[in-house]
Write an enzyme that holds these catalytic residues in place. Structure first.
Site, PDB file in Angstrom:
ATOM      1  N   HIS A 128       0.814  -1.231   0.000  1.00  0.00           N
ATOM      2  CA  HIS A 128       0.000   0.000   0.000  1.00  0.00           C
ATOM      3  C   HIS A 128       0.846   1.278   0.000  1.00  0.00           C
ATOM      4  O   HIS A 128       0.294   2.372  -0.168  1.00  0.00           O
ATOM      5  CB  HIS A 128      -0.921   0.050   1.221  1.00  0.00           C
ATOM      6  CG  HIS A 128      -2.004  -0.988   1.223  1.00  0.00           C
ATOM      7  ND1 HIS A 128      -2.879  -1.139   0.173  1.00  0.00           N
ATOM      8  CD2 HIS A 128      -2.349  -1.934   2.144  1.00  0.00           C
ATOM      9  CE1 HIS A 128      -3.721  -2.138   0.452  1.00  0.00           C
ATOM     10  NE2 HIS A 128      -3.418  -2.638   1.637  1.00  0.00           N
ATOM     11  N   ASP A 165      -2.764 -10.623  -2.272  1.00  0.00           N
ATOM     12  CA  ASP A 165      -3.342 -10.055  -1.047  1.00  0.00           C
ATOM     13  C   ASP A 165      -4.769  -9.614  -1.364  1.00  0.00           C
ATOM     14  O   ASP A 165      -5.063  -9.198  -2.485  1.00  0.00           O
ATOM     15  CB  ASP A 165      -2.500  -8.854  -0.611  1.00  0.00           C
ATOM     16  CG  ASP A 165      -2.896  -8.314   0.756  1.00  0.00           C
ATOM     17  OD1 ASP A 165      -2.187  -8.583   1.735  1.00  0.00           O
ATOM     18  OD2 ASP A 165      -3.924  -7.603   0.831  1.00  0.00           O
ATOM     19  N   ASP A 252      -4.765 -12.512   3.538  1.00  0.00           N
ATOM     20  CA  ASP A 252      -6.005 -12.004   4.124  1.00  0.00           C
ATOM     21  C   ASP A 252      -7.229 -12.273   3.253  1.00  0.00           C
ATOM     22  O   ASP A 252      -8.347 -11.885   3.611  1.00  0.00           O
ATOM     23  CB  ASP A 252      -5.888 -10.512   4.479  1.00  0.00           C
ATOM     24  CG  ASP A 252      -5.124  -9.714   3.443  1.00  0.00           C
ATOM     25  OD1 ASP A 252      -4.861 -10.254   2.342  1.00  0.00           O
ATOM     26  OD2 ASP A 252      -4.798  -8.538   3.722  1.00  0.00           O
TER      27      ASP A 252
END
Ligand SMILES: [Zn+2]
Length: 343
Positions: A128, A165, A252
């Site tokens: 990110h 992810d 995740d």
């Protein structure tokens, strides 16, 4: 026998985030699970700290300075999700350095000979982090720093980054969106944080077509994820013909993860791993893994073990048969404008 190399560093435990889902227990859980299995026979090495030069390939100097200064002042909040402690700067340097070390292990001459696979298991995660903005638990773009290092220091012509992810890797996307030497493919739940990465966003300028966003709805499980890997990412990889494949591996999307709503199982992560290993093997290029998210400690550690077990196996794991999911078919159609292999 080819060796597999795992990079770690104790500084990952000194990035103190308090009562935050992205905390040191993630690394403790992963390392404990690996230790119980004798590290799966992988050679464990300490990662070096990334150098300023390596980080500045993707971040301006002022971004590094700001994080360093905040850590030296005792730490604090960068945004509502992202905070640093006095030990965070050192941890971030080694998290970036781990990705660089993966690339050096895979592409370096001499030392790299006979390395089957390399993995960097550190925190904070990185995908990110935008060029000048830490966000989403991420300080430096670890996998991006690794890819940039492959190109600048090892002469790699093309690097494929596949980000599984559950969140869109907006930082990696932003860093390479105008370049055609890094193909960034991201499968992510949408809508979900950070809200970027629509299917229509394919990159810009010379990089148009080299950003591949594969948003999937909440509730998506193994069938949807595996189908996108088999029917979109693999044909793209064959056509792009990278010199290196990097997995931006967050866990995740797991059904047990508390931060998102996808339903991928341990077997799903194993299946994606087998497909990506087969891709790298077919292309005869090395494959490296850089850890991103994953917040259920048991699911995270089990899935990392499953991934590394397949990546490091001497014999190529069997490749699962994967049906074409309607969403993956849609992605093929959309992307065929850039990638004839998908037509
Ligand atoms: Zn994530």
């Amino acid at each position: 026998m080819a060796v597999s190399v795992l990079f770690r560093h104790p500084s990952s435990l000194e990035h103190d985030t308090g009562a935050h889902p992205e905390n040191a227990r993630r690394i403790v859980a992963i390392e404990r699970a690996l230790e119980e299995r004798d590290w799966l026979g992988w050679e464990v090495r300490l990662s070096p700290a990334a150098t300023r030069e390596q980080i500045e390939r993707v971040h301006p100097a002022r971004h590094i300075d700001r994080i360093e200064a905040l850590c030296r002042r005792g730490g604090g909040m960068i945004d509502l999700d992202t905070l640093v402690s006095p030990g965070s700067f050192e941890a971030a340097l080694h998290a970036a350095g781990g990705a660089v070390a993966v690339v050096d292990a895979l592409l370096g001459d001499g030392d790299g000979a006979g390395v089957r696979c390399a993995a960097s298991l550190h925190r904070p995660p990185g995908h990110h982090a935008e060029p000048a903005q830490a966000m989403g638990f991420c300080l430096f773009g670890n996998v991006a720093i690794g890819a940039a290092h492959a190109i600048a220091a090892h002469g790699a012509r093309r690097v494929l980054i596949f980000d599984w992810d559950v969140h869109h890797g907006n930082g990696t996307d932003r860093i390479f969106r105008e370049r055609d030497d890094v193909l960034f493919c991201s499968i992510h739940q949408s809508p979900l944080y950070p809200g970027t990465g629509p299917a229509s966003d394919a990159g810009r300028g010379a990089g148009e077509g080299f950003t591949v966003n594969l948003p999937v709805p909440g509730g998506s499980g193994d069938a949807v994820f595996l189908s996108h890997v088999e029917h979109v990412v693999r044909p793209l990889a064959r056509e792009f013909a990278p010199d290196l494949v990097l997995l931006s591996a967050g866990y995740d999307a797991h059904a047990e993860d508390p931060l998102a709503g996808c339903r991928v199982t341990d077997a799903g992560f194993a299946g994606m791993t087998a497909l990506m290993r087969a891709t790298a093997d077919e292309l005869a290029v090395p494959l490296g893994l850089v850890l991103e998210g994953g917040y259920d400690l048991a699911a995270l550690s089990r899935s990392v073990v499953a991934t590394l077990e397949l990546l490091g196996a001497d014999e190529a794991p069997p490749v699962p048969e994967v049906a074409l999911d309607p969403l993956a078919a849609e992605a093929q159609e959309r992307l065929a404008a850039y990638w004839p292999a998908l037509a």
